[in-house]
Enzyme design. Structure first.
Site, PDB file in Angstrom:
ATOM      1  NE  ARG A  61      -3.655   0.251   1.999  1.00 55.37           N
ATOM      2  CZ  ARG A  61      -4.564   0.597   3.737  1.00 55.37           C
ATOM      3  NH1 ARG A  61      -4.375   0.040   4.885  1.00 55.37           N
ATOM      4  NH2 ARG A  61      -4.766   1.462   3.387  1.00 55.37           N
ATOM      5  CG  ASN A  92      -8.524   8.887   4.441  1.00 54.59           C
ATOM      6  OD1 ASN A  92      -9.717   7.104   4.678  1.00 54.59           O
ATOM      7  ND2 ASN A  92      -9.402   9.868   3.950  1.00 54.59           N
ATOM      8  CG  ASP A  94      -5.103   9.018   1.803  1.00 56.41           C
ATOM      9  OD1 ASP A  94      -6.146   8.277   1.227  1.00 56.41           O
ATOM     10  OD2 ASP A  94      -4.662  10.307   1.698  1.00 56.41           O
ATOM     11  CG  HIS A 109      -7.404   5.309  12.436  1.00 55.57           C
ATOM     12  ND1 HIS A 109      -8.718   5.078  11.628  1.00 55.57           N
ATOM     13  CD2 HIS A 109      -7.968   4.873  13.517  1.00 55.57           C
ATOM     14  CE1 HIS A 109      -9.414   5.094  12.353  1.00 55.57           C
ATOM     15  NE2 HIS A 109      -9.299   5.107  13.839  1.00 55.57           N
ATOM     16  N   GLY A 178     -17.309  10.802   3.387  1.00 58.60           N
ATOM     17  CA  GLY A 178     -16.825   9.486   2.782  1.00 58.60           C
ATOM     18  C   GLY A 178     -16.168   8.763   3.983  1.00 58.60           C
ATOM     19  CB  THR A 179     -16.153   7.893   7.017  1.00 55.53           C
ATOM     20  OG1 THR A 179     -16.277   6.774   8.587  1.00 55.53           O
ATOM     21  CG2 THR A 179     -17.088   9.180   8.141  1.00 55.53           C
ATOM     22  CB  SER A 180     -18.840   2.840   6.753  1.00 57.77           C
ATOM     23  OG  SER A 180     -18.077   2.843   7.618  1.00 57.77           O
ATOM     24  CG  ASN A 199     -21.331   8.662   3.304  1.00 60.01           C
ATOM     25  OD1 ASN A 199     -19.906   8.801   3.353  1.00 60.01           O
ATOM     26  ND2 ASN A 199     -21.419   8.539   4.343  1.00 60.01           N
ATOM     27  CG  LEU A 200     -20.756   6.755  -4.075  1.00 53.98           C
ATOM     28  CD1 LEU A 200     -20.537   8.061  -4.754  1.00 53.98           C
ATOM     29  CD2 LEU A 200     -19.836   5.845  -4.400  1.00 53.98           C
TER      30      LEU A 200
END
Ligand code: APR
Length: 235
Positions: A61, A92, A94, A109, A178-180, A199-200
């Site tokens: 990753r 995230n 990244d 995180h 963008g988080t569940s 969100n999507l």
């Protein structure tokens, strides 16, 4: 009547903001946890017994991250930072916010581009390189860990998250992208302020009814609209 003009902007994001940059989310149908068992590669209780496998997963990753670029959503968050100042908290690991020029990103995180010594706790920047299993440069400990918070691992930055959210007032704007909500129960932390969700699609752990404004579409499409909404609120 809230005074948004003088309030703060708090941005809380998850994997969805990086999806269009080609970084997999976790729980979407094509997400990381559909292909890899988090109990094997992201579990603080047994990671050392899967030591090589864990590092192989994060080395891959890390290598992939080098070519990944921020998308319009990251760039508009940077624009909000430049124009109004923001508090930027992400789940995230990244570095796409940093690649977009954002400063002081709170990585709840951890970060993929560094390792942590499990003995002296020092952080070793590794960039996009694979860990070569060399010992800790500071204390000589044989084993280093990806500087990523695993399940069942202490997450020190959560104290900062709770402080920030406890200090949100009615004049503030909170943007959740963008988080569940499966790991950080963000709706539980949200009570004051003008709340915007992107969100999507609907998620079981995110109660859209607590939000003042909801966008179910790609972050790169939603953020230009959200940016304009925040500009209006800010007057
Ligand atoms: N634009 C906007 N939102 C998107 C997009 C997109 N292009 N693609 C996916 N999403 C949304 C999905 O609707 C979903 O709600 O992003 C969310 C991704 O949810 P998860 O995969 O669960 O990611 P996240 O919430 O960040 O996970 C939290 O879980 O495993 C741990 O440590 C890991 O930080 C991670 C935490």
């Amino acid at each position: 009547m809230p005074d948004f003009k003088n309030g703060k902007i708090i941005v809380f994001s998850g994997a969805g903001i990086s999806a269009e940059s080609g970084i997999a989310t976790f729980r979407d149908s094509d997400g990381l946890w559909a292909k890899h068992d988090p109990n094997t590669i992201c579990n603080y209780r047994n990671w050392e017994s899967n030591y090589e496998l864990v590092h192989s997963f994060y080395n891959k990753r890390r290598k992939e991250l080098e070519s990944k670029l921020p998308n319009p959503a990251h760039k508009l968050i940077k624009r909000l930072e430049d124009e109004f100042g923001i508090i930027n908290i992400t789940q995230n690991i990244d570095n796409l916010f940093e690649k977009a020029g954002c400063k002081n990103v709170v990585h709840l995180h951890g970060e993929l581009t560094s390792l942590r010594c499990i003995r002296c706790e020092c952080i070793i920047e590794i960039g996009y390189k694979a860990y070569d299993f060399s010992p800790c440069p500071k204390c000589g400990a044989e084993r280093l860990k990806p500087n990523v918070v695993f399940f069942y691992e202490n997450a020190p930055k959560y104290a900062e998250l709770y402080t920030i959210f406890n200090n949100i007032c009615d004049d503030d704007i909170v943007l959740v992208i963008g988080t569940s909500g499966e790991v950080v129960n963000i709706c539980y932390l949200l009570n004051k302020g003008y709340k915007i969700l992107n969100n999507l699609e609907k998620c079981p752990s995110i109660d859209e009814n607590i939000f003042d404004s909801v966008y179910y579409r790609n972050a790169s499409v939603a953020l230009p609209l959200i940016y304009e909404e925040i500009k209006r609120l800010k007057g």
